[in-house]
Motif scaffolding. Structure first.
Motif, mmCIF file in Angstrom:
data_model
loop_
_atom_site.group_PDB
_atom_site.id
_atom_site.type_symbol
_atom_site.label_atom_id
_atom_site.label_comp_id
_atom_site.label_asym_id
_atom_site.label_seq_id
_atom_site.Cartn_x
_atom_site.Cartn_y
_atom_site.Cartn_z
ATOM 1 N N LEU A 11 0.825 -1.206 0.000
ATOM 2 C CA LEU A 11 0.000 0.000 0.000
ATOM 3 C C LEU A 11 0.857 1.253 0.000
ATOM 4 O O LEU A 11 0.566 2.215 -0.715
ATOM 5 N N LEU A 12 1.917 1.248 0.782
ATOM 6 C CA LEU A 12 2.781 2.418 0.843
ATOM 7 C C LEU A 12 3.559 2.618 -0.445
ATOM 8 O O LEU A 12 3.768 3.744 -0.879
ATOM 9 N N SER A 13 3.965 1.541 -1.081
ATOM 10 C CA SER A 13 4.684 1.703 -2.339
ATOM 11 C C SER A 13 3.754 2.243 -3.411
ATOM 12 O O SER A 13 4.168 2.994 -4.282
ATOM 13 N N TYR A 38 10.014 14.753 -2.339
ATOM 14 C CA TYR A 38 10.871 14.265 -1.256
ATOM 15 C C TYR A 38 10.191 14.496 0.103
ATOM 16 O O TYR A 38 10.178 13.603 0.956
ATOM 17 N N GLU A 39 9.629 15.676 0.301
ATOM 18 C CA GLU A 39 8.990 15.986 1.584
ATOM 19 C C GLU A 39 7.822 15.040 1.848
ATOM 20 O O GLU A 39 7.612 14.612 2.985
ATOM 21 N N GLU A 40 7.064 14.693 0.808
ATOM 22 C CA GLU A 40 5.971 13.728 0.971
ATOM 23 C C GLU A 40 6.520 12.359 1.374
ATOM 24 O O GLU A 40 5.970 11.698 2.264
ATOM 25 N N ALA A 41 7.591 11.931 0.704
ATOM 26 C CA ALA A 41 8.204 10.636 1.023
ATOM 27 C C ALA A 41 8.735 10.631 2.450
ATOM 28 O O ALA A 41 8.563 9.656 3.192
ATOM 29 N N ASP A 42 9.369 11.715 2.848
ATOM 30 C CA ASP A 42 9.951 11.819 4.182
ATOM 31 C C ASP A 42 8.869 11.815 5.257
ATOM 32 O O ASP A 42 9.007 11.156 6.287
ATOM 33 N N THR A 43 7.791 12.523 5.018
ATOM 34 C CA THR A 43 6.676 12.544 5.968
ATOM 35 C C THR A 43 6.079 11.152 6.136
ATOM 36 O O THR A 43 5.814 10.704 7.262
ATOM 37 N N ALA A 44 5.888 10.447 5.024
ATOM 38 C CA ALA A 44 5.338 9.086 5.091
ATOM 39 C C ALA A 44 6.279 8.153 5.845
ATOM 40 O O ALA A 44 5.842 7.357 6.687
ATOM 41 N N LEU A 45 7.574 8.261 5.573
ATOM 42 C CA LEU A 45 8.543 7.419 6.264
ATOM 43 C C LEU A 45 8.584 7.739 7.753
ATOM 44 O O LEU A 45 8.649 6.837 8.584
ATOM 45 N N ASN A 46 8.510 9.003 8.104
ATOM 46 C CA ASN A 46 8.504 9.387 9.520
ATOM 47 C C ASN A 46 7.295 8.818 10.247
ATOM 48 O O ASN A 46 7.404 8.376 11.391
ATOM 49 N N ARG A 47 6.133 8.811 9.591
ATOM 50 C CA ARG A 47 4.937 8.198 10.193
ATOM 51 C C ARG A 47 5.169 6.704 10.438
ATOM 52 O O ARG A 47 4.838 6.184 11.506
ATOM 53 N N GLU A 48 5.730 6.026 9.450
ATOM 54 C CA GLU A 48 6.011 4.596 9.594
ATOM 55 C C GLU A 48 6.999 4.361 10.732
ATOM 56 O O GLU A 48 6.837 3.424 11.518
ATOM 57 N N TYR A 49 8.026 5.184 10.796
ATOM 58 C CA TYR A 49 9.058 5.055 11.823
ATOM 59 C C TYR A 49 8.449 5.212 13.211
ATOM 60 O O TYR A 49 8.711 4.413 14.112
ATOM 61 N N ILE A 50 7.620 6.216 13.391
ATOM 62 C CA ILE A 50 6.983 6.451 14.694
ATOM 63 C C ILE A 50 6.120 5.256 15.084
ATOM 64 O O ILE A 50 6.163 4.791 16.230
ATOM 65 N N ASN A 51 5.350 4.737 14.143
ATOM 66 C CA ASN A 51 4.503 3.577 14.436
ATOM 67 C C ASN A 51 5.341 2.348 14.773
ATOM 68 O O ASN A 51 4.995 1.582 15.676
ATOM 69 N N CYS A 99 17.318 12.317 -5.509
ATOM 70 C CA CYS A 99 18.147 11.348 -4.790
ATOM 71 C C CYS A 99 17.587 11.118 -3.386
ATOM 72 O O CYS A 99 17.445 9.977 -2.942
ATOM 73 N N LEU A 100 17.269 12.204 -2.688
ATOM 74 C CA LEU A 100 16.717 12.085 -1.332
ATOM 75 C C LEU A 100 15.392 11.336 -1.339
ATOM 76 O O LEU A 100 15.135 10.492 -0.475
ATOM 77 N N GLU A 101 14.543 11.630 -2.328
ATOM 78 C CA GLU A 101 13.256 10.928 -2.427
ATOM 79 C C GLU A 101 13.480 9.438 -2.667
ATOM 80 O O GLU A 101 12.872 8.596 -2.006
ATOM 81 N N SER A 102 14.343 9.119 -3.597
ATOM 82 C CA SER A 102 14.604 7.721 -3.931
ATOM 83 C C SER A 102 15.177 6.965 -2.731
ATOM 84 O O SER A 102 14.751 5.845 -2.426
ATOM 85 N N ALA A 103 16.137 7.560 -2.051
ATOM 86 C CA ALA A 103 16.734 6.919 -0.876
ATOM 87 C C ALA A 103 15.702 6.740 0.229
ATOM 88 O O ALA A 103 15.668 5.700 0.893
ATOM 89 N N THR A 104 14.850 7.729 0.407
ATOM 90 C CA THR A 104 13.811 7.649 1.434
ATOM 91 C C THR A 104 12.810 6.555 1.102
ATOM 92 O O THR A 104 12.420 5.773 1.968
ATOM 93 N N ASP A 105 12.434 6.474 -0.163
ATOM 94 C CA ASP A 105 11.485 5.434 -0.594
ATOM 95 C C ASP A 105 12.054 4.024 -0.406
ATOM 96 O O ASP A 105 11.306 3.079 -0.184
ATOM 97 N N SER A 106 13.355 3.894 -0.510
ATOM 98 C CA SER A 106 13.962 2.573 -0.411
ATOM 99 C C SER A 106 14.449 2.242 1.000
ATOM 100 O O SER A 106 15.159 1.268 1.184
#
Length: 112
Positions: A11-13, A38-51, A99-106
């Protein structure tokens, strides 16, 4: 539980690919778009990290936090090097944000 994480990752991908296609011919607009993605990817990753942090025992929380600090440092340095390699070209900022978006997504956090 493992199947739930697989579903979450799928779902996240799908959400990650729903970001804006940066298709302007103006470099500044493309850079703004890439930064926004990138900011969207980072926000999504931060939510996942917190959970994820909330669900881990304390000993694992510390390990994950330590690894994430190293990963963020690596990601930032790697992408800034990408920027430096393209600088002063018009595409330098676009390359850095992409680059930041791609790294964050992966991020490997999605493998938990």
């Amino acid at each position: 539980m493992k199947y739930i994480w697989i579903l979450v990752v799928l779902l996240l991908s799908t959400a990650a690919t729903a970001r804006s296609a940066c298709d302007s011919e103006i470099a500044r607009e493309m850079e703004r778009c890439a930064k926004s993605n990138y900011e969207e990817a980072d926000t999504a990753l931060n939510r996942e990290y917190i959970n994820l942090i909330k669900s881990l025992p304390n000993s694992d929380k510390f390990k994950l936090q330590e690894v994430q600090r190293y990963w963020v440092t690596y990601k930032t340095r790697y992408c800034k090097d990408t920027f430096s390699a393209k600088s002063p070209g018009n595409e330098a900022g676009i390359e850095m944000w992409s680059c930041l978006e791609s790294a964050t997504d992966s991020s490997s956090i999605r493998g938990f």
